[in-house]
Design an enzyme around this catalytic site. Structure first.
Site, PDB file in Angstrom:
ATOM      1  N   ASP A  63      -3.959   6.616 -13.758  1.00  0.00           N
ATOM      2  CA  ASP A  63      -2.928   6.754 -12.742  1.00  0.00           C
ATOM      3  C   ASP A  63      -2.817   8.262 -12.444  1.00  0.00           C
ATOM      4  O   ASP A  63      -3.384   9.086 -13.181  1.00  0.00           O
ATOM      5  CB  ASP A  63      -1.619   6.202 -13.332  1.00  0.00           C
ATOM      6  CG  ASP A  63      -0.413   6.567 -12.510  1.00  0.00           C
ATOM      7  OD1 ASP A  63      -0.429   6.282 -11.314  1.00  0.00           O
ATOM      8  OD2 ASP A  63       0.546   7.142 -13.072  1.00  0.00           O
ATOM      9  N   ASP A  65       0.330  10.281 -10.513  1.00  0.00           N
ATOM     10  CA  ASP A  65       1.668  10.894 -10.637  1.00  0.00           C
ATOM     11  C   ASP A  65       2.286  10.586 -11.996  1.00  0.00           C
ATOM     12  O   ASP A  65       2.410   9.429 -12.388  1.00  0.00           O
ATOM     13  CB  ASP A  65       2.596  10.375  -9.530  1.00  0.00           C
ATOM     14  CG  ASP A  65       2.213  10.932  -8.167  1.00  0.00           C
ATOM     15  OD1 ASP A  65       2.097  12.156  -8.054  1.00  0.00           O
ATOM     16  OD2 ASP A  65       2.022  10.143  -7.228  1.00  0.00           O
TER      17      ASP A  65
END
Ligand code: TMP
Ligand code: MG
Length: 317
Positions: A63, A65
């Protein structure tokens, strides 16, 4: 059953003890205070299997952020890719206020441990849709994005250089799977000089008109809780990821756990979850969901140590 036979029990226990010791000395970072592992022996077995299989079997899915980027720095929350757009070069004051209101409404829902992913899903679609509409209304200009990233406090986690360089050096594909804004994400890793050729990105990309003004977002929307659909439709088709059945998965949301659902015939999947916020409320849930959890750890120390361990097999040299 076999544990009850004394003559086999003792040697087995000795082997297990030596094995645990070995991992402990080879990956001392796993003893850091921020590390929580519920099923230690299972994680250790997975690590050993991944090391035995070697780098040619490995892919990393991460991922972006609050996983590759820090959550806080000097007591301030670090901007996500969406929040980097909150800059006067791109948005007016009124839009900033509206975007903040949306964040204050929906972010607590995103991380609420009392709501199921099914319950959150339509609300996340609502959040992303409203924000994207707002951005389109602002007529965001493509040629201002570089400057907005420069002026933001976006920051990759400490040790990010080693992480990206190590994967590039060993030609291990890194799939960054983000519900953020792809154009901004690319700019962040470009400005940090780690956008190597082994990096692949699945994200929400902006669609600009001929004059360089934002007119829409491309493709189906990706939010925190529909990464499974993206994994099945996009990641499964990426040629570079084929034939690599061992996955190191990094995320900060429970929705990130589905990012490896597109991997065909997976052998070993080791999941690492960054628990940045609402620690006490979510610890139990995270410990039951991720193989390894990193509590308020702003560094890449553990993922880096794991990668060093997996890639240090004699066969990989
Ligand atoms: P990620 O998939 O790369 O983590 O990106 C999604 C994150 O972005 C998610 O945790 C919520 C966050 N977000 C914002 O910070 N502001 C926004 O306006 C939106 C829509 C999402
Ligand atoms: Mg995230």
């Amino acid at each position: 059953m076999i544990y009850h036979i004394p003559w086999i029990y003792t040697p087995l226990r000795t082997v297990m003890a030596i094995w645990h010791q070995l991992i402990k000395t080879e990956i001392p970072e796993l003893s850091k205070g921020s590390v929580l592992i519920r099923e230690r022996s299972r994680v250790e077995e997975t690590l050993q299997a991944m090391r035995r299989a070697g780098v040619s079997s490995l892919q990393v899915i991460s991922d972006f952020d609050r996983t590759l980027t820090r959550f806080t720095h000097n007591g301030k929350t670090v901007a996500t890719t969406h929040n980097i757009l909150d800059n006067r070069l791109l948005m007016n004051e009124d839009a900033t206020r509206k975007m903040k209101e949306l964040l204050n409404t929906y972010y607590p829902i995103e991380i609420d441990s009392n709501r199921s992913a099914e319950e959150k899903l339509p609300l996340m679609v609502e959040w992303w849709t409203k924000v994207h509409e707002l951005l389109i209304q602002q007529k965001i200009r493509k040629d201002m994005l570089t400057q907005a990233v420069k002026e933001s406090n976006a920051m990759l986690r400490d040790g990010y250089k080693e992480f990206f360089e190590h994967l590039a050096e060993h030609q291990v594909p890194l799939l960054i799977f983000s519900a953020g804004v792809g154009d901004i994400l690319e700019e962040v890793i470009r400005q940090n000089q780690v956008f190597h050729s082994n990096v692949h990105i699945i994200s929400n990309y902006m669609d600009f008109d001929q004059t360089g003004v934002l007119q829409a977002f491309k493709g189906p929307l990706i939010h925190t809780f529909n990464k499974r659909e993206g994994a099945l439709s996009h990641a499964a088709g990426l040629r570079e990821l084929q034939g690599r059945p061992n996955v190191l998965l990094l995320g900060d949301s429970l929705g990130d756990l589905t990012m490896a659902d597109g991997v065909s015939k997976p052998h070993n999947i080791l999941t690492i979850g960054f628990l940045n916020d609402q620690v006490e409320e979510r610890k139990e849930l995270y410990a039951n969901s991720f193989g390894i959890i990193l509590v308020k750890d702003e560094t890449m120390d553990v993922p880096n140590a794991i990668l060093r361990y997996i890639t240090s097999s004699r066969d990989n040299k």
